[in-house]
Scaffold this active site. Structure first.
Site, PDB file in Angstrom:
ATOM      1  N   GLU A   1      -7.791  29.477 -33.575  1.00 32.00           N
ATOM      2  CA  GLU A   1      -9.004  29.949 -32.910  1.00 32.00           C
ATOM      3  C   GLU A   1      -9.059  31.472 -32.990  1.00 32.00           C
ATOM      4  O   GLU A   1      -8.010  32.139 -33.050  1.00 32.00           O
ATOM      5  CB  GLU A   1      -8.968  29.494 -31.433  1.00 32.00           C
ATOM      6  CG  GLU A   1     -10.130  30.014 -30.597  1.00 32.00           C
ATOM      7  CD  GLU A   1     -10.257  29.315 -29.238  1.00 32.00           C
ATOM      8  OE1 GLU A   1      -9.401  28.475 -28.912  1.00 32.00           O
ATOM      9  OE2 GLU A   1     -11.230  29.628 -28.528  1.00 32.00           O
TER      10      GLU A   1
ATOM     11  N   ASN B   1     -12.960  27.484 -27.172  1.00 32.13           N
ATOM     12  CA  ASN B   1     -13.993  28.104 -26.343  1.00 32.13           C
ATOM     13  C   ASN B   1     -14.761  29.179 -27.112  1.00 32.13           C
ATOM     14  O   ASN B   1     -15.948  29.401 -26.867  1.00 32.13           O
ATOM     15  CB  ASN B   1     -13.359  28.717 -25.096  1.00 32.13           C
ATOM     16  CG  ASN B   1     -12.697  27.662 -24.210  1.00 32.13           C
ATOM     17  OD1 ASN B   1     -13.025  26.482 -24.292  1.00 32.13           O
ATOM     18  ND2 ASN B   1     -11.760  28.077 -23.383  1.00 32.13           N
TER      19      ASN B   1
ATOM     20  N   GLU C   1     -15.504  21.214 -25.851  1.00 33.45           N
ATOM     21  CA  GLU C   1     -15.380  21.055 -24.391  1.00 33.45           C
ATOM     22  C   GLU C   1     -16.686  21.361 -23.669  1.00 33.45           C
ATOM     23  O   GLU C   1     -16.720  22.185 -22.730  1.00 33.45           O
ATOM     24  CB  GLU C   1     -14.236  21.943 -23.859  1.00 33.45           C
ATOM     25  CG  GLU C   1     -12.890  21.541 -24.409  1.00 33.45           C
ATOM     26  CD  GLU C   1     -11.697  22.261 -23.791  1.00 33.45           C
ATOM     27  OE1 GLU C   1     -11.905  23.227 -23.044  1.00 33.45           O
ATOM     28  OE2 GLU C   1     -10.555  21.834 -24.053  1.00 33.45           O
TER      29      GLU C   1
ATOM     30  N   GLU D   1      -6.901  18.767 -29.504  1.00 38.50           N
ATOM     31  CA  GLU D   1      -6.106  19.806 -28.830  1.00 38.50           C
ATOM     32  C   GLU D   1      -5.040  19.115 -28.003  1.00 38.50           C
ATOM     33  O   GLU D   1      -5.371  18.362 -27.074  1.00 38.50           O
ATOM     34  CB  GLU D   1      -6.976  20.688 -27.919  1.00 38.50           C
ATOM     35  CG  GLU D   1      -7.825  21.684 -28.665  1.00 38.50           C
ATOM     36  CD  GLU D   1      -8.536  22.674 -27.751  1.00 38.50           C
ATOM     37  OE1 GLU D   1      -7.943  23.108 -26.744  1.00 38.50           O
ATOM     38  OE2 GLU D   1      -9.699  22.996 -28.057  1.00 38.50           O
TER      39      GLU D   1
ATOM     40  N   GLN E   1      -1.830  25.679 -30.487  1.00 35.41           N
ATOM     41  CA  GLN E   1      -2.476  26.021 -31.741  1.00 35.41           C
ATOM     42  C   GLN E   1      -1.383  26.226 -32.788  1.00 35.41           C
ATOM     43  O   GLN E   1      -0.276  25.723 -32.597  1.00 35.41           O
ATOM     44  CB  GLN E   1      -3.345  27.242 -31.523  1.00 35.41           C
ATOM     45  CG  GLN E   1      -4.479  26.977 -30.490  1.00 35.41           C
ATOM     46  CD  GLN E   1      -5.554  28.043 -30.453  1.00 35.41           C
ATOM     47  OE1 GLN E   1      -5.621  28.945 -31.248  1.00 35.41           O
ATOM     48  NE2 GLN E   1      -6.457  27.923 -29.443  1.00 35.41           N
TER      49      GLN E   1
END
Ligand code: AHR
Length: 497
Positions: free
Chosen positions: A26, A71, A172, A291, A346
């Site tokens: 990310e 996010n 999410e 995740e 991650q």
């Protein structure tokens, strides 16, 4: 303790989709900048990619990497990250309170994937943006030429399409922390329209609907049912996310969390199949556990707001974390008939198995090893072992089997591997493995991680926590006897004779 595992070819759970060994990068902390990309590093290649990181990613053998969030994606304008670097804008990333320089974007990531022997699982922004920008991105990455977005890619220096096959419809979207968070029906509608238009742009892609952000989400269950009911016909997978932590320093309860994980997976499958029944359709929705990991060590670490790529979510993992990560992956494999995709979240620096120093060295976190073993040896089909072993009670769970195990058979390589965690803090296990019709498989390697304290960690200076080889287990016909140390990760590899 005495324990027994029985295996047979017929105990097949299903074929393992290699994408179950995926990971995640990310735009967050030092995952991209200072992680996979650091042009000023002495080991950077001509694209600015850290070659020491690429080598370790190759060792992990991850077939897909989810990108660019998380996010972050819910506020991301993908157009900011393509084209001449000098004209790319700096943006405030509201997800993580930092400044995104956009010097690394879609094309850089796709190039990195090629060098790291992996493929991209791309997420689109369904938070601040919508189906239109999502289908434009599919056109940019996957359409050959002759349209505005595909020609723009060519103008940017990338003649051939990247052919990204797997797409996440947001991230999410049930979470109040998410930019553009939605109700389940709002999200279901947007996801349906995005998926439809993305698939009309490229009919070969698959899409993943966002499930709940975790099992603890207040709308868990209802969220999946409502959004699936709306988007069922167009999507292929539903996502699950789950992180665990040893918040009360209770190791037996921490290691027992795979019981909860198992229940979580089972519940989401029930909701998928409930909607399938309601719709009287033959189409089955499978799962993308995109995740999962241990995450809690770094939760309150301070950082400078609006700085670029500050250290964030930099958990340093210990030995008990490695045991839980191994047990979590075993749990996912037990459901490999329905879990087709999973991403260890991650990959580098941010809650990750690989840890770098910006401008400096690199080390393998404790969790690197069980994942490496599973990803490299756990291919083919998964077998459901019948395990007979003592159980324990702890604060949060009762009847927790001390041993957690899975076996995989790779017909092509003529190999079978048994992966097993011994969760007992102080009891070793004399394990009898009955091979039944797999009798012609003989052990040729027994690797384990044991003898460490629960809180032992690795670091730049010394990395004590790592696997070692053991004497081979004894063989007597179809019975193999192995000695498992207390509190251990074990990998027994067999070859067909
Ligand atoms: O992986 C870190 C964050 O955890 C991701 O950005 C988000 O999807 C999840 O809450």
């Amino acid at each position: 303790m005495k324990a027994k595992i029985t295996l047979a070819k017929e105990f097949q759970i299903g074929k393992i989709d290699k994408r179950i060994y995926g990971s995640f990068v990310e735009h967050l902390g030092r995952a991209v900048y200072g992680g996979i990309y650091e042009p000023s590093h002495p080991l950077a290649d001509s694209d600015g990619f850290r070659t020491d990181v690429i080598e370790m990613v190759k060792e992990l053998n991850v077939p897909i990497v989810r990108y660019p969030g998380g996010n972050f994606v819910s506020g991301y304008n993908w157009e900011d990250g393509v084209g001449p670097v000098e004209s790319r804008p700096k943006r405030l990333d509201l997800a993580w309170g930092t400044t995104e320089p956009n010097t690394f974007g879609t094309n850089e990531f796709m190039k990195w994937c090629q060098k790291a022997n992996t493929e991209c699982m791309m997420a689109v922004n369904l938070g601040t943006r919508g189906p239109d920008e999502a289908r434009n991105l599919v056109e940019y990455t996957n359409h050959k030429s002759g349209s505005a977005w595909s020609d723009m890619r060519i103008k940017h220096g990338y003649k051939d399409p990247w052919n990204v096959k797997l797409w996440c419809l947001g991230n999410e979207m049930d979470g109040r922390w998410q930019m553009g968070a939605k109700t389940a029906s709002e999200y279901g509608k947007v996801a349906l329209e995005a998926s439809k238009m993305m698939k009309w742009t490229d009919g070969s892609i698959e899409t993943v609907l966002c499930g709940s952000s975790s099992r603890n989400s207040p709308t868990f269950g209802e969220w999946e049912a409502t959004s699936l009911d709306i988007a069922y016909d167009s999507i292929d997978y539903v996502s699950l996310h789950q992180y665990y932590g040893n918040h009360t320093d209770d190791t037996p309860s921490f290691l027992a969390l795979t019981l909860e994980l198992d229940e979580f997976i089972h519940s989401v499958l029930c909701v998928c199949d409930y909607i399938k029944a309601k719709k009287r359709t033959n189409k089955t929705i499978n799962l993308s556990f995109d995740e999962w990991n241990v995450w809690y060590h770094s939760n309150n670490a301070p950082y400078e707001r609006w700085s670029m790529a500050p250290p964030r979510l930099e958990d340093i993992y210990n030995f008990e974390d490695a045991l839980l990560v191994g047990a979590m992956m075993i749990t996912l494999l037990r459901h490999c008939d329905r879990i087709k995709i999973a991403c260890l979240a991650q990959l580098v620096n941010v809650i990750a198995p690989i840890f770098t120093q910006t401008g400096g060295g690199i080390f393998k976190q404790t969790i690197f090893y069980p994942f490496e073993h599973l990803s490299n040896f756990g291919r083919g089909v998964a077998l459901n072992p019948i395990i007979s072993c003592p159980k324990y009670d702890c604060k949060d769970f009762s009847d927790v089997p001390y041993l957690e195990a899975i076996a995989t058979v790779d017909e092509e390589k003529e190999e079978m591997t048994l992966f097993c965690v011994n969760k007992s803090l102080d009891d070793d296990a004399l394990l009898e493995i009955n091979l039944l019709d797999l009798e012609n498989y003989k052990p040729f390697e027994f690797v384990s991680m044991d003898g460490y304290g629960a809180k032992d960690e690795n670091g730049f200076d010394k990395s004590p926590v790592k696997p070692h080889k053991n004497e081979l287990p004894e063989v007597d016909g179809a019975t193999v006897t192995a000695h498992l140390q207390p509190f251990s990760w074990n990998v027994i590899r067999f070859k067909r004779k």
